[in-house]
Design an enzyme around this catalytic site. Sequence first.
Site, PDB file in Angstrom:
ATOM      1  N   LYS A 283      80.610  37.305  46.874  1.00 21.52           N
ATOM      2  CA  LYS A 283      79.976  37.744  45.744  1.00 21.52           C
ATOM      3  C   LYS A 283      80.600  37.668  44.498  1.00 21.52           C
ATOM      4  CE  LYS A 283      77.376  42.623  43.927  1.00 21.52           C
ATOM      5  NZ  LYS A 283      77.138  43.649  44.613  1.00 21.52           N
TER       6      LYS A 283
ATOM      7  N   GLU B 181      70.895  57.297  53.393  1.00 25.01           N
ATOM      8  CA  GLU B 181      70.716  58.430  52.001  1.00 25.01           C
ATOM      9  C   GLU B 181      70.443  59.423  53.057  1.00 25.01           C
ATOM     10  OE1 GLU B 181      70.335  55.725  49.136  1.00 25.01           O
ATOM     11  OE2 GLU B 181      69.537  56.135  51.609  1.00 25.01           O
TER      12      GLU B 181
ATOM     13  N   ARG C  62      64.450  59.225  50.231  1.00 26.38           N
ATOM     14  CA  ARG C  62      64.634  58.715  51.563  1.00 26.38           C
ATOM     15  C   ARG C  62      64.475  59.892  52.636  1.00 26.38           C
ATOM     16  NH1 ARG C  62      67.677  52.874  51.909  1.00 26.38           N
ATOM     17  NH2 ARG C  62      65.476  52.132  51.216  1.00 26.38           N
TER      18      ARG C  62
END
Length: 527
Positions: free
Chosen positions: A187, A271, A299
């Site tokens: 990343k 979530e 969600r």
Amino acid sequence: FGGLSGFMKPSESVTDPCVTGHASNSVSVALGMAHARTLKNQKYHVVAVIGDGAMTGGMAYEALNNAGTSGEPLLVILNDNNMSIAKNVGGLSRHLSRLRVSSGYLDAKTRVKERLARIPGGGALTRHISRIKARMKRVLLPTTLFEQMGFTYLGPVDGHNLKSVCELLAQAKKMKKPVLLHVMTQKGRGYTPSEQQPEQYHGVSPFDAAAGVPAASGKADFSACFGETLCTFAEKDARICAITAAMPSGTGLNDFATRFADRFFDVGIAEEHAVAMAAGLAAQGTVPVVALYSTFLQRAYDQLVHDVAISHLHVVLCVDRAGIVGADGATHNGVLDVSFLRSIPGLRVFCPSNFAELRSMMSRAIYREDGPVAIRYPRGGEGAFQDDTSAAPIVHVRACAQPEVSLLTYGIMVNEALAAAALLAEHGIEAEVWKLNEIDETTEQTLAQTAAQMADWCVVVEDVVRTGGVGQTMSAQHNGRVDLLNTGDRFLPHGSVPEIYRCCGIDAQSIADFIMQNPTMGEGARG
């Protein structure tokens, strides 16, 4: 504002196949496209790219479980950089770590295949060795979760070695079945500050690219205030736990995670699990505080209803990034939480306008409530209004002797309402401002008791969608004229918060202009 989205958006380009913004959904969408291709007897390749961080979301496994046994030709590319937004957590991360150490296996396989191709009968020998290879692979690289789900697993491969990646892509393209290609990447590769601090550079505000530092010093914000306050409470109360879904930094919980590691739970991009787990914690006598962005809380609606609210469990939801968020656009604005939170029986919803009110409401939510409580607050810092008026459900923050119009609002929008009232005063129009501190199922009663004290004309200002908002409730309680200024029943473009406020007509100047353009106002207003 008005420019290209930072996410895929089909309305902008035919090369964008679907809308993206939230994680873990790519395999589901891709499988639907693959099924459509088969049903319509068309011929094209379907590729889903999913990060290892997104693989911590349960939706990804629902899709993989279905796709692996579907028989549909489908390539899933797992972009594994060992990061989601924060450092990855959980069993999947450990599983992928074990797979990464075997990347040398693929290099050996490629060398053997190239040499065999140069000798007579090499093709047949290659196929024979492939069968042996499958057995060896199970020894060198234990059967992966993906293979158990029905995928042919390729990799891991160095994602920065384009030759190796292209070779495996070509191999996957020939397979008429579900394939998962495991690609390892770094990343932030190519930009040293991002390589060193990948979490900090996941999403950035304007910054000095050469120095790798923000263009301007950051100001205190609601997330930081929440984190500091929670630490203060947790220091004195061992019952308090904190839960987040891969966003410890964004929600202000880094310090809590360090100081109270045994009471901090980062569940990954999950979530639904976060809220259901909070229900379990609450049922056993702890006080779970769940910090989620408004857009991601969507969600977990089912878990809020089924696992928390029906049992009236004491779970505290700290809803960050409520209202207009800005540059992330339609997928990230927190404009729906008022509608869906107010629909849940027994769930209290508090709306602080500043840091002082956030601290007071957190104290009340943790120590004085016995059921589910949500505290919604915006991204960024507080405005000019800094009084703590949290003790009452509704307060009169700007009074007039003979108001011609009443402005009703809540949360950070009180600053726009007060500024609009000041602009109106310059034109000789008296406007009062009322501020709600609670916008839950008690709002109807609160407004019914207050409406008679307001002017004959009421303008309700909200930074959320119209449907299910406070404005609709006020329309049913006020006997005079009620106008609603909000984001409308639409999805918003991306842009800065001030730009989106103006776009929706809920900034101070737009509010004042709306009132001054009303034909019932005085000559000064019409002028």
